[in-house]
Design a protein around this motif. Structure first.
Motif, mmCIF file in Angstrom:
data_model
loop_
_atom_site.group_PDB
_atom_site.id
_atom_site.type_symbol
_atom_site.label_atom_id
_atom_site.label_comp_id
_atom_site.label_asym_id
_atom_site.label_seq_id
_atom_site.Cartn_x
_atom_site.Cartn_y
_atom_site.Cartn_z
ATOM 1 N N ARG A 180 0.832 -1.210 0.000
ATOM 2 C CA ARG A 180 0.000 0.000 0.000
ATOM 3 C C ARG A 180 0.862 1.254 0.000
ATOM 4 N NH1 ARG A 180 -3.521 -3.067 3.629
ATOM 5 N NH2 ARG A 180 -5.561 -3.320 2.661
ATOM 6 N N ARG A 225 -1.509 6.324 -4.575
ATOM 7 C CA ARG A 225 -2.661 5.781 -3.861
ATOM 8 C C ARG A 225 -3.293 6.759 -2.887
ATOM 9 N NH1 ARG A 225 -4.513 2.774 0.629
ATOM 10 N NH2 ARG A 225 -6.197 1.384 -0.016
ATOM 11 N N LEU A 239 -7.091 7.521 -3.189
ATOM 12 C CA LEU A 239 -7.935 7.144 -2.063
ATOM 13 C C LEU A 239 -8.712 8.341 -1.542
ATOM 14 C CD1 LEU A 239 -8.875 5.038 -0.039
ATOM 15 C CD2 LEU A 239 -6.804 5.483 1.303
ATOM 16 N N GLY A 252 -11.538 9.028 -3.850
ATOM 17 C CA GLY A 252 -12.579 8.025 -3.649
ATOM 18 C C GLY A 252 -13.377 8.265 -2.389
ATOM 19 N N GLU A 273 -12.710 -2.399 0.770
ATOM 20 C CA GLU A 273 -12.739 -1.735 -0.538
ATOM 21 C C GLU A 273 -13.824 -2.319 -1.436
ATOM 22 O OE1 GLU A 273 -8.593 -1.174 1.079
ATOM 23 O OE2 GLU A 273 -10.030 -2.830 0.947
ATOM 24 N N LEU A 324 -12.072 2.395 7.502
ATOM 25 C CA LEU A 324 -11.068 2.505 6.448
ATOM 26 C C LEU A 324 -10.156 3.698 6.684
ATOM 27 C CD1 LEU A 324 -11.267 1.854 2.738
ATOM 28 C CD2 LEU A 324 -10.805 4.214 3.403
ATOM 29 N N ASP A 346 -6.135 3.365 7.055
ATOM 30 C CA ASP A 346 -5.209 3.854 6.033
ATOM 31 C C ASP A 346 -4.624 5.225 6.334
ATOM 32 O OD1 ASP A 346 -5.701 1.538 4.731
ATOM 33 O OD2 ASP A 346 -6.677 2.405 2.979
ATOM 34 N N TRP A 389 -13.757 4.588 -7.111
ATOM 35 C CA TRP A 389 -13.392 3.645 -6.054
ATOM 36 C C TRP A 389 -12.797 2.349 -6.612
ATOM 37 C CZ3 TRP A 389 -12.705 5.097 -1.309
ATOM 38 C CH2 TRP A 389 -12.510 4.144 -0.332
ATOM 39 N N GLN A 392 -9.186 1.235 -5.938
ATOM 40 C CA GLN A 392 -8.908 0.731 -4.596
ATOM 41 C C GLN A 392 -9.202 -0.763 -4.498
ATOM 42 O OE1 GLN A 392 -7.305 2.862 -2.818
ATOM 43 N NE2 GLN A 392 -7.741 4.425 -4.368
ATOM 44 N N ILE A 401 -6.336 -2.513 -6.293
ATOM 45 C CA ILE A 401 -5.119 -2.465 -5.473
ATOM 46 C C ILE A 401 -5.215 -3.467 -4.329
ATOM 47 C CG2 ILE A 401 -3.822 -1.041 -3.839
ATOM 48 C CD1 ILE A 401 -4.503 1.361 -5.657
ATOM 49 N N ALA A 402 -6.372 -3.493 -3.677
ATOM 50 C CA ALA A 402 -6.553 -4.386 -2.535
ATOM 51 C C ALA A 402 -6.455 -5.846 -2.955
ATOM 52 C CB ALA A 402 -7.909 -4.124 -1.874
ATOM 53 N N THR A 438 -1.804 -6.031 -2.759
ATOM 54 C CA THR A 438 -1.574 -6.075 -1.318
ATOM 55 C C THR A 438 -1.672 -7.491 -0.807
ATOM 56 O OG1 THR A 438 -3.896 -5.756 -0.752
ATOM 57 C CG2 THR A 438 -2.578 -3.777 -1.064
#
Length: 412
Positions: A17, A23, A27, A30, A91, A137, A141, A197, A200, A203-204, A208
């Motif tokens: 992350r 990001r 983020l 989003g 996410e 969240l 984060d 969104w 994300q 990415i998740a 990650t």
């Protein structure tokens, strides 16, 4: 408030992350766009209540369900949101919630009564997922910037409601006096937020590591239940009662003005101003609350302001509309900010805060759902707003009492 209180990223996931320079910006975008949607679908309907009622031939009680049904399912959704977040990832659930919100908004304008209520149900479920998962969240984060980021998402949420309330009637006129098109327009906002969104989610899933469970709490902590705590119930009831008076205003404030001779467009603007001014209370009261051992003075201030605003709506709704809207707005924003802050201040640790938040949101929204329905039913029975507003003054008195207990310097 933290749907993932017992979940933290694995070391591999955390490194991945932080290794993505873009990001945080993605983020942030989003979060802002998702937050804008958290009240817009509800606020956009309020200035159009009379048109919805006339189209379907609904009574005041039946019309109030357009607001009550989403609020009811805010409480129902709060029960399952933490489990969904842990099972599928925050996410992905937030992305699906935004899509569900867009679908619910479209279904709500299908020219059938079941669709009107069914769409409202979907809207409530979607917003409940956003409500419960977004703070968790942010805490996960942005651990070092949780407070300012919470202010960002709260401000975006209120801004979305303000714009939606102010634009509903102008959009109706722009679309050829179609309230259906005016309401359906806000589905586009949900779609835009879902698209923002989507990175994300990718990415998740792709960049990650898996989430890992925090060490289980001690045996005594597992068996301790916030549902058995008197203080937890006091915090919960304050959350519920302040939500009740707010959702009554969301459902009926423009109607109160128009029933006393104000034009619909002006009533929508005054209602939008009420939403906008809530930012002052929502930002200021939590900052003050965090500096005080006991928050009792703040309980008195916010409940008194809301009671004063409701009294103004009873005695001089049109001539003092802007004043009452401002007084109510500061009181409403301050009350919701104080209610959320009390959850944190009355909790001894993050796990307790998560449990108390789940309890307060579930019971609070279920209680609040009765407000618009009861106000509409009493208005229909009496033919005026005097008794419904008097009942709201009783709600203010009850909130004052439980709030004074909840604001004591104690821990659940």
């Amino acid at each position: 408030m933290d749907a993932e209180a017992d979940v933290r990223p694995s070391p591999q996931g955390d490194v991945a992350r932080r290794a993505l320079p873009a990001r945080p910006v993605m983020l942030l975008i989003g979060i802002v766009l998702a937050s804008v949607n958290m009240r817009a679908a509800l606020a956009s309907a309020s200035p159009l209540v009379s048109e919805i009622s006339e189209t379907f031939g609904l009574s005041s009680t039946a019309t109030s369900l357009v607001t009550s049904v989403p609020v009811l399912f805010l409480g129902v959704g709060a029960l399952v949101a933490p489990w969904l977040g842990r099972r599928f990832g925050t996410e992905l659930v937030l992305f699906c919630a935004l899509l569900l919100l867009g679908v619910g908004i479209v279904v709500r304008v299908v020219p059938q009564v079941p669709a009107l209520y069914g769409g409202s149900l979907l809207i409530g479920l979607a917003i409940s997922l956003l409500n419960v998962l977004m703070p968790g969240l942010i805490k996960r984060d942005f651990p070092d910037r949780a407070a300012p980021m919470t202010s960002v998402y709260t401000g975006a949420m209120i801004a979305g409601a303000t714009v939606a309330a102010a634009a509903s009637v102008p959009l109706e006129k722009a679309f050829g006096n179609s309230w259906e098109a005016s309401l359906a327009f806000w589905s586009l906002l949900a779609v835009v937020a879902a698209v923002a969104w989507l990175p994300q989610v990718l990415i998740a899933r792709c960049r990650t590591g898996h989430e890992v469970r925090v060490a289980a709490p001690a045996r005594g902590d597992r068996t301790r239940s916030v549902w058995r705590s008197a203080l937890a119930w006091q915090v919960t009831l304050f959350m519920g009662l302040q939500s009740l008076w707010s959702y009554v205003l969301i459902a009926w404030m423009p109607t109160i003005f128009t029933d006393h001779g104000m034009s619909r467009s002006t009533a929508g603007v005054v209602f939008a101003f009420n939403n906008l001014i809530q930012i002052a209370g929502a930002f200021g009261v939590p900052l003050l609350a965090g500096r005080m051992r006991s928050q009792r003075p703040l309980v008195v201030v916010v409940t008194t302001m809301v009671a004063a605003g409701y009294t103004g709506l009873m005695t001089a709704p049109v001539s003092g509309a802007w004043i009452w809207s401002a007084v109510l707005g500061v009181g409403q924003g301050g009350a919701v900010g104080l209610a959320l802050t009390l959850i944190v201040l009355r909790s001894g640790d993050a796990v307790t805060a998560a449990r108390l938040s789940g309890m307060a949101q579930t019971v609070g929204y279920l209680l609040a759902a009765a407000g618009p329905l009861a106000a509409g039913a009493v208005y229909e029975a009496t033919g005026n707003w005097t008794l419904p507003i008097a009942l709201m003054l009783g709600v203010c008195a009850a909130a004052l009492v439980v709030g004074l207990f909840a604001a004591r310097d104690r821990k659940v």
